[in-house]
Write an enzyme that holds these catalytic residues in place. Sequence first.
Site, PDB file in Angstrom:
ATOM      1  N   VAL A  17      -1.853   0.780  -0.994  1.00  0.00           N
ATOM      2  CA  VAL A  17      -2.701   0.850  -2.415  1.00  0.00           C
ATOM      3  C   VAL A  17      -2.507   2.201  -2.849  1.00  0.00           C
ATOM      4  CG1 VAL A  17      -5.124   0.806  -3.109  1.00  0.00           C
ATOM      5  CG2 VAL A  17      -4.531  -0.756  -1.529  1.00  0.00           C
ATOM      6  N   ARG A  42       0.902  13.155   9.304  1.00  0.00           N
ATOM      7  CA  ARG A  42       2.146  12.730   9.573  1.00  0.00           C
ATOM      8  C   ARG A  42       2.964  12.787   8.529  1.00  0.00           C
ATOM      9  NH1 ARG A  42      -1.881   9.434  12.091  1.00  0.00           N
ATOM     10  NH2 ARG A  42      -2.256   8.325   9.918  1.00  0.00           N
ATOM     11  N   CYS A 133     -11.507  -6.187  -2.591  1.00  0.00           N
ATOM     12  CA  CYS A 133     -10.660  -7.042  -3.537  1.00  0.00           C
ATOM     13  C   CYS A 133     -11.125  -8.409  -3.752  1.00  0.00           C
ATOM     14  CB  CYS A 133      -9.256  -6.987  -2.853  1.00  0.00           C
ATOM     15  SG  CYS A 133      -9.267  -7.065  -0.738  1.00  0.00           S
ATOM     16  N   GLN A 160      -6.191 -14.771   1.912  1.00  0.00           N
ATOM     17  CA  GLN A 160      -6.087 -13.561   1.504  1.00  0.00           C
ATOM     18  C   GLN A 160      -4.622 -13.022   1.935  1.00  0.00           C
ATOM     19  OE1 GLN A 160     -10.539 -12.473   1.801  1.00  0.00           O
ATOM     20  NE2 GLN A 160      -9.309 -10.526   2.007  1.00  0.00           N
ATOM     21  N   ARG A 239      -7.085 -14.907   6.465  1.00  0.00           N
ATOM     22  CA  ARG A 239      -6.073 -14.135   6.249  1.00  0.00           C
ATOM     23  C   ARG A 239      -4.720 -15.136   6.455  1.00  0.00           C
ATOM     24  NH1 ARG A 239      -5.991  -9.417   4.106  1.00  0.00           N
ATOM     25  NH2 ARG A 239      -7.265  -8.476   5.593  1.00  0.00           N
ATOM     26  N   HIS A 246      -4.412 -12.440  -3.443  1.00  0.00           N
ATOM     27  CA  HIS A 246      -5.493 -13.302  -2.958  1.00  0.00           C
ATOM     28  C   HIS A 246      -5.728 -14.611  -3.784  1.00  0.00           C
ATOM     29  CE1 HIS A 246      -6.119  -9.961  -0.048  1.00  0.00           C
ATOM     30  NE2 HIS A 246      -7.237  -9.715  -0.487  1.00  0.00           N
TER      31      HIS A 246
HETATM   32  P1  A2P Z   1      -0.222   8.308   6.293  1.00  0.00           P
HETATM   33  O1  A2P Z   1       0.931   7.483   5.689  1.00  0.00           O
HETATM   34  O2  A2P Z   1       0.281   9.668   6.441  1.00  0.00           O
HETATM   35  O3  A2P Z   1      -0.770   7.766   7.624  1.00  0.00           O
HETATM   36  P2  A2P Z   1      -2.375   1.916   4.463  1.00  0.00           P
HETATM   37  O4  A2P Z   1      -3.573   1.211   3.928  1.00  0.00           O
HETATM   38  O5  A2P Z   1      -1.202   1.192   3.700  1.00  0.00           O
HETATM   39  O6  A2P Z   1      -2.343   1.568   5.917  1.00  0.00           O
HETATM   40  O7  A2P Z   1      -2.467   3.374   4.170  1.00  0.00           O
HETATM   41  C1  A2P Z   1      -3.407   4.044   4.533  1.00  0.00           C
HETATM   42  C2  A2P Z   1      -3.138   5.417   3.729  1.00  0.00           C
HETATM   43  O8  A2P Z   1      -4.236   6.458   4.191  1.00  0.00           O
HETATM   44  C3  A2P Z   1      -1.997   6.059   4.056  1.00  0.00           C
HETATM   45  O9  A2P Z   1      -1.703   7.176   2.851  1.00  0.00           O
HETATM   46  C4  A2P Z   1      -2.361   7.332   5.285  1.00  0.00           C
HETATM   47  O10 A2P Z   1      -1.474   8.345   5.367  1.00  0.00           O
HETATM   48  C5  A2P Z   1      -3.958   7.598   4.811  1.00  0.00           C
HETATM   49  N1  A2P Z   1      -4.568   8.011   6.099  1.00  0.00           N
HETATM   50  C6  A2P Z   1      -4.880   7.414   7.082  1.00  0.00           C
HETATM   51  N2  A2P Z   1      -5.511   7.946   7.813  1.00  0.00           N
HETATM   52  C7  A2P Z   1      -5.791   9.399   7.299  1.00  0.00           C
HETATM   53  C8  A2P Z   1      -6.565  10.439   7.639  1.00  0.00           C
HETATM   54  N3  A2P Z   1      -7.212  10.695   8.663  1.00  0.00           N
HETATM   55  N4  A2P Z   1      -6.408  11.494   6.873  1.00  0.00           N
HETATM   56  C9  A2P Z   1      -5.696  11.387   5.684  1.00  0.00           C
HETATM   57  N5  A2P Z   1      -5.183  10.151   5.216  1.00  0.00           N
HETATM   58  C10 A2P Z   1      -5.081   9.196   5.879  1.00  0.00           C
END
Ligand code: A2P
Length: 340
Positions: A17, A42, A133, A160, A239, A246
């Site tokens: 998203v 990460r 959504c 979905q 799903r 969706h």
């Molecule tokens: P990252 O890519 O570094 O893990 P999706 O919905 O596609 O799984 O994406 C989740 C989003 O939320 C990604 O950008 C992810 O970053 C971020 N995210 C998940 N956990 C955390 C956290 N604890 N702090 C900051 N961002 C997070």
Amino acid sequence: MPTKKLNIAVAGATGAVGNQMIACLEERSFPVNQIKFLASHRSAGRELKFNDQQIVVEELRENSFKGVDIAIFSAGGGTSKKFAPCAAADGCVVVDNSSAWRMDAEVPLVVPEVNPGAIARYTQKGIIANPNCSTIQMVVPLYAIHRKYKIKRIVVSTYQAVSGTGQKAIEELDNQTRAILADEKYASKVYPHQIAFNCLPHIDVFLENGYTKEEMKMVNETRKIMEDDTIQVTATTVRVPVFYSHSESINLETQEHVSAEEIKALLRETSGVQVVDNPSADIYPLATDAAGQDDILVGRIRDDESIPNGINLWVTADNIRKGAATNAVQIAEILAKDYL
Ligand code: A2P
């Protein structure tokens, strides 16, 4: 469009998203002064493009929001719960795509085509919630019907796409499909069962009443957005092995009698909706047609012959665009134009 340029942060910028939020800000020429991309540790140091700039992703921290006017979050409920109040304390308005704040009485839950006026209440907590959504794509056409004919009851079943679960689920469907076709084993990691060539009647966690949390989101969020607690809603959310968009089978019972032809005429005039309904030519809403656009496609509009005031619809929309990113950016546009 507003002219004052704002400082924007996208929290969860590396996700499915988040990526689309960045694309929507670009496509809609949002008036950006500076932009910040935030994600987990990460992803810190990765570079993402915004227009022709390369932006280095930063780790989301409590002090990430100093000097930021609007932060759009899509980084999961726990992250929003923890960091949205930090952002608000620094004077930043949060538009949050998670379910963390949606049912908080002090947080407006907004679909711009339905209840844009609710945005004014952002001052209570500094947070505006973006609905689920499946709820967004349902309430846009249904609110037009409700205003004219009063909806008493909604029975909805959803189909979905995996992108609603995030990037890892998109990869799971892709890899699992290839593996099965190659006669190889592929263990499910994101979903509790195989999603390729399957339908899982299980989205989010199960609750004590036997419904899933996703199903109850559709019940409660619909009432909050339509500002009418008398509407009865029952949902089954499923799903399916589709990447984007969706689809929903919706059965309505209205107070006033209305024909399928009148509903078609009304929805043709409804902003954000496209009537796609010519069954004799095999024309009806398809997930593959909805993907990549912001309109909500409505078709298979027909009288429910089993009750006096009933209508059936098939509604399809891009869950990542209107179901998430576009709706959030539309809210940010109204904030920028009318409030900040
Ligand atoms: P990252 O890519 O570094 O893990 P999706 O919905 O596609 O799984 O994406 C989740 C989003 O939320 C990604 O950008 C992810 O970053 C971020 N995210 C998940 N956990 C955390 C956290 N604890 N702090 C900051 N961002 C997070």
